[in-house]
Design a protein around this motif. Structure first.
Motif, PDB file in Angstrom:
ATOM      1  N   ASN A 534       0.837  -1.209   0.000  1.00 51.29           N
ATOM      2  CA  ASN A 534       0.000   0.000   0.000  1.00 51.29           C
ATOM      3  C   ASN A 534       0.870   1.258   0.000  1.00 51.29           C
ATOM      4  OD1 ASN A 534      -2.792  -1.182   0.258  1.00 51.29           O
ATOM      5  ND2 ASN A 534      -1.790  -2.153   2.016  1.00 51.29           N
ATOM      6  N   ALA A 535       1.961   1.203  -0.769  1.00 51.18           N
ATOM      7  CA  ALA A 535       2.890   2.337  -0.812  1.00 51.18           C
ATOM      8  C   ALA A 535       2.252   3.579  -1.429  1.00 51.18           C
ATOM      9  CB  ALA A 535       4.150   1.952  -1.589  1.00 51.18           C
ATOM     10  N   VAL A 536       1.391   3.401  -2.427  1.00 54.53           N
ATOM     11  CA  VAL A 536       0.774   4.579  -3.060  1.00 54.53           C
ATOM     12  C   VAL A 536      -0.169   5.304  -2.095  1.00 54.53           C
ATOM     13  CG1 VAL A 536      -0.827   5.343  -4.856  1.00 54.53           C
ATOM     14  CG2 VAL A 536       1.127   3.906  -5.455  1.00 54.53           C
ATOM     15  N   PRO A 537      -1.083   4.617  -1.386  1.00 53.04           N
ATOM     16  CA  PRO A 537      -1.868   5.340  -0.382  1.00 53.04           C
ATOM     17  C   PRO A 537      -0.994   6.041   0.666  1.00 53.04           C
ATOM     18  CG  PRO A 537      -2.864   3.209  -0.808  1.00 53.04           C
ATOM     19  CD  PRO A 537      -1.558   3.226  -1.549  1.00 53.04           C
ATOM     20  N   TYR A 538       0.115   5.403   1.042  1.00 48.09           N
ATOM     21  CA  TYR A 538       1.040   6.053   1.978  1.00 48.09           C
ATOM     22  C   TYR A 538       1.576   7.354   1.377  1.00 48.09           C
ATOM     23  CZ  TYR A 538       5.212   6.873   4.840  1.00 48.09           C
ATOM     24  OH  TYR A 538       6.168   7.438   5.648  1.00 48.09           O
ATOM     25  N   MET A 539       2.001   7.302   0.126  1.00 47.36           N
ATOM     26  CA  MET A 539       2.541   8.495  -0.525  1.00 47.36           C
ATOM     27  C   MET A 539       1.473   9.573  -0.680  1.00 47.36           C
ATOM     28  SD  MET A 539       4.566   8.833  -4.162  1.00 47.36           S
ATOM     29  CE  MET A 539       3.137   8.398  -5.164  1.00 47.36           C
ATOM     30  N   GLN A 540       0.250   9.173  -0.986  1.00 45.24           N
ATOM     31  CA  GLN A 540      -0.824  10.168  -1.102  1.00 45.24           C
ATOM     32  C   GLN A 540      -1.050  10.880   0.232  1.00 45.24           C
ATOM     33  OE1 GLN A 540      -3.647   7.272  -2.698  1.00 45.24           O
ATOM     34  NE2 GLN A 540      -3.837   8.461  -4.571  1.00 45.24           N
ATOM     35  N   ALA A 541      -1.068  10.116   1.307  1.00 44.21           N
ATOM     36  CA  ALA A 541      -1.251  10.724   2.629  1.00 44.21           C
ATOM     37  C   ALA A 541      -0.057  11.589   2.991  1.00 44.21           C
ATOM     38  CB  ALA A 541      -1.460   9.637   3.681  1.00 44.21           C
ATOM     39  N   PHE A 542       1.134  11.085   2.757  1.00 43.86           N
ATOM     40  CA  PHE A 542       2.358  11.820   3.059  1.00 43.86           C
ATOM     41  C   PHE A 542       2.368  13.142   2.284  1.00 43.86           C
ATOM     42  CE2 PHE A 542       6.695  11.105   4.801  1.00 43.86           C
ATOM     43  CZ  PHE A 542       7.344  12.223   4.284  1.00 43.86           C
ATOM     44  N   GLY A 543       2.020  13.079   0.998  1.00 39.58           N
ATOM     45  CA  GLY A 543       1.991  14.282   0.175  1.00 39.58           C
ATOM     46  C   GLY A 543       0.976  15.290   0.674  1.00 39.58           C
ATOM     47  N   HIS A 544      -0.175  14.820   1.097  1.00 40.77           N
ATOM     48  CA  HIS A 544      -1.187  15.734   1.619  1.00 40.77           C
ATOM     49  C   HIS A 544      -0.723  16.411   2.909  1.00 40.77           C
ATOM     50  CE1 HIS A 544      -4.221  15.255  -1.359  1.00 40.77           C
ATOM     51  NE2 HIS A 544      -5.239  15.552  -0.582  1.00 40.77           N
ATOM     52  N   VAL A 545       0.003  15.691   3.736  1.00 42.05           N
ATOM     53  CA  VAL A 545       0.537  16.304   4.952  1.00 42.05           C
ATOM     54  C   VAL A 545       1.587  17.359   4.596  1.00 42.05           C
ATOM     55  CG1 VAL A 545       1.866  15.871   7.065  1.00 42.05           C
ATOM     56  CG2 VAL A 545       0.014  14.328   6.410  1.00 42.05           C
ATOM     57  N   VAL A 546       2.437  17.054   3.633  1.00 38.61           N
ATOM     58  CA  VAL A 546       3.436  18.038   3.195  1.00 38.61           C
ATOM     59  C   VAL A 546       2.761  19.286   2.636  1.00 38.61           C
ATOM     60  CG1 VAL A 546       5.238  18.480   1.468  1.00 38.61           C
ATOM     61  CG2 VAL A 546       5.284  16.370   2.801  1.00 38.61           C
ATOM     62  N   LEU A 547       1.729  19.089   1.802  1.00 40.34           N
ATOM     63  CA  LEU A 547       1.052  20.260   1.222  1.00 40.34           C
ATOM     64  C   LEU A 547       0.275  21.038   2.275  1.00 40.34           C
ATOM     65  CD1 LEU A 547       0.977  21.380  -1.721  1.00 40.34           C
ATOM     66  CD2 LEU A 547       2.077  19.151  -1.426  1.00 40.34           C
ATOM     67  N   ALA A 548      -0.278  20.357   3.268  1.00 43.18           N
ATOM     68  CA  ALA A 548      -0.939  21.073   4.361  1.00 43.18           C
ATOM     69  C   ALA A 548       0.063  21.945   5.101  1.00 43.18           C
ATOM     70  CB  ALA A 548      -1.592  20.071   5.318  1.00 43.18           C
TER      71      ALA A 548
END
Length: 610
Positions: A534-548
């Protein structure tokens, strides 16, 4: 609507880019010279790129049997770009550069990406030359890199093959020494390459007098067998036309042949090619095999190539961002002018009342605000990464090392996040235009088609995700992740004191803690297959935290400058921050649920069940 006010705020008010002029390397520069560069690039993009964007989309490159034909507009735009000096803008004065900070160079190039990404800003040429400046010999720098920086020659990178796209360990192109007489060639140890390379952007054209291919190939062992995996991969300079040590064309064509042009969904202004190396069509010295000069040490090809690939990934993220921005500006202009429908409620049922512009409808505002949050946030992220490049190269020792490690962690996000969410912005731009958006009479359908490439090239979404969770957050015992968390915590501490941002700071703290928990749970069993399923969902969440985090920091700076939110731009930045925290950040829960549980649904389903 102009991009410039947004760039000026991010560069000068948020990143304090003018302070870079205090460093020795940039001492000849000032806000005035930075602005002059931005003015020049904005003008060239407006006059030479934007008017040709539809032309290069409809007049696809074609091969007449001898040459690749591109529309005249592409030649004119390329000539103007070369004359601007931007190819070597960040390079030393002694090779014709401006010693411009990379931050300013990235900002200036954003104008070209927004005006016509498929004409491009020669990202691969500068990346190719930059790689040679780090890993090439002095002669290779002099002959190849300097001619690329001058715009006389262009460059490519040749990695993928028809049977080996992103799986570089399966590269089958061979490189054998070109006899003992050529091992002391002034241009580097000389080899003969045979094989095929696929998806080569700008692989053949007549924009420049020569093309410098940077090619991954394997040197066989003493038994003539290719070493499996990545250990045997080496890197070679393979020019389209042979040159001497003075950089002059010898008149002899290298054994590199165009096998075909790929016909793409978008990004049609740049050729994309299948190249055959060493098929014997253009034998050099009467001998088949493309002549290539070794770069760096044998077996260290990927190490060298990653210098170019990482630079290209930030460039791809910027291209995705600016295509999203182009769609946002177009749909905002359309929404302000297009009358359609009436307000909700009893008054809206009166057909005698005039229609309202669609920007007055709440759902259209939702779509516009989403585009603004995605695209302006992504632009801030790309410029932040560019600022880290300058810090890595010119900062004090500890700051430079921290910047290096932060870039390692952020590069997968800088490439992947804009390529997913600014593509979504383009989809929303089509939606705002309604049926008109689905026609070629309006530009937004082309922006979407052009942007769809960015989730694929320079490492697909899945590859970036595996790199992030499988390597980047773990490297150096997680120090990069800790550095990023520290910077996010600094922003939270400042923003938490501002009433308008305090709740967002608290939400970001919770999200950051959740990322840390998910990272540990993903690797709880130590099994890469379970962790990376589930690396892609992890990256999506990680990216959203970075953009926040990026948006919170931008909003905090905007309010520092304009505490009463009297300026529309400040209200827009705070509004985009509110949107991101209310509508986007909550999505990370669903993504991280499957990461934390190491959900096996996708990996475990048997093939026949599909």
């Amino acid at each position: 609507m102009s991009l410039r006010p947004t760039l000026d705020f991010l560069l000068y008010d948020w990143l304090h880019a003018e302070s870079l002029a205090e460093r020795e390397r940039f001492a000849d520069h000032s806000r005035e010279t930075f602005d002059a560069v931005l003015d020049t690039c904005e003008r060239i993009a407006r006059e030479k790129y934007a008017p040709s964007n539809r032309i290069v989309d409809t007049q696809e490159p074609h091969f007449d049997g001898e040459r690749v034909i591109l529309p005249q507009a592409t030649h004119d735009a390329h000539k103007a770009f070369v004359e601007s000096g931007m190819l070597s803008a960040a390079q030393d004065y002694d090779i014709g550069g401006m010693q411009l900070p990379y931050t300013l160079s990235a900002a200036a190039n954003s104008f070209f990406a927004m005006a016509s990404v498929s004409i491009g800003s020669n990202m691969l040429t500068s990346g190719n030359a930059n790689l040679l400046m780090v890993h090439g010999t002095e002669m290779q720098k002099e002959v190849f890199a300097k001619n690329e920086f001058a715009g006389r020659w262009s460059g490519t990178m040749c990695l993928s093959e028809p049977q080996a796209g992103s799986s570089l360990s399966d590269v089958a192109t061979r490189a054998v020494p070109d006899g003992a007489d050529f091992q002391d060639d002034p241009l580097g140890p000389r080899f003969r390459l045979t094989g095929n390379k696929m998806w080569i952007s700008a692989g053949d054209h007549e924009l420049t007098e020569n093309i410098v291919h940077i090619v991954l190939a394997k040197i066989p062992d003493e038994n003539g067998k290719l070493i499996p995996g990545t250990r045997g991969i080496s890197l070679f300079i393979v020019p389209k036309r042979m040159v001497d040590t003075e950089g002059r064309l010898t008149g002899e064509r290298n054994d590199v042949a165009l096998a075909g042009l790929n016909h793409k969904l978008g990004w049609r202004g740049t050729t994309n090619t299948l190249l055959n190396f060493g098929e014997g069509k253009f034998p050099v010295g009467g001998k088949a095999g493309a002549v290539g000069y070794l770069v760096g040490q044998p077996g260290k090809g990927l190490f060298c190539m990653f210098h170019m690939m990482n630079e290209a990934r930030i460039g791809v993220g910027t291209a995705a961002t600016m295509l999203g921005m182009a769609g946002y500006h177009a749909s905002l202009e359309y929404a302000k002018a297009r009358p359609q429908g009436r307000p909700a409620g009893p008054a809206g049922k009166d057909s005698a009342r005039p229609q309202v512009r669609i920007i007055e409808h709440a759902d259209v505002r939702r779509m516009l605000l989403a585009q603004k949050a995605y695209c302006e946030g992504a632009l801030a992220l790309e410029l932040y990464c560019a600022r880290l490049v300058d810090e890595q190269k010119t900062g004090a020792a500890q700051a430079a090392d921290d910047a290096r490690l932060l870039l390692e962690v952020l590069t997968p996000i800088a490439k992947s996040w804009p390529s997913e969410w600014c593509l979504e912005a383009n989809s929303l731009a089509i939606q705002i235009h309604g049926g008109y958006g689905y026609t070629r009479d309006f530009p937004v359908e082309q922006y979407w088609r052009d942007n769809r490439l960015n989730m694929i090239h320079e490492g697909t979404h899945g590859i970036q995700a595996a790199d992030l969770l499988g390597r980047k957050v773990l490297m150096e015992d997680g120090r990069g992740l800790q550095l990023l968390a520290g910077r996010i915590a600094e922003t939270m501490a400042r923003a938490g004191k501002v009433p308008a941002l305090a709740a967002h700071a608290a939400a970001l703290g919770d999200a950051l803690q959740r990322i840390g928990t998910a990272t540990k749970k993903a690797w709880a069993t130590g099994n890469p297959q379970e962790a990376l399923a589930n690396a892609v969902p992890y990256m999506q969440a990680f990216g959203h935290v970075v953009l926040a985090w990026i948006w919170l920091d931008v909003a905090h700076r905007a309010l520092e400058r304009d505490a009463d939110k009297g300026q529309p731009a400040t209200a827009g930045r705070v509004g985009a921050t509110d949107f991101f925290f209310h509508y986007e950040l909550p999505k990370i829960g669903a993504w991280l649920n499957v990461v934390e549980s190491r959900d096996p649904t996708c990996a475990a389903l048997p093939e026949e069940a599909f």
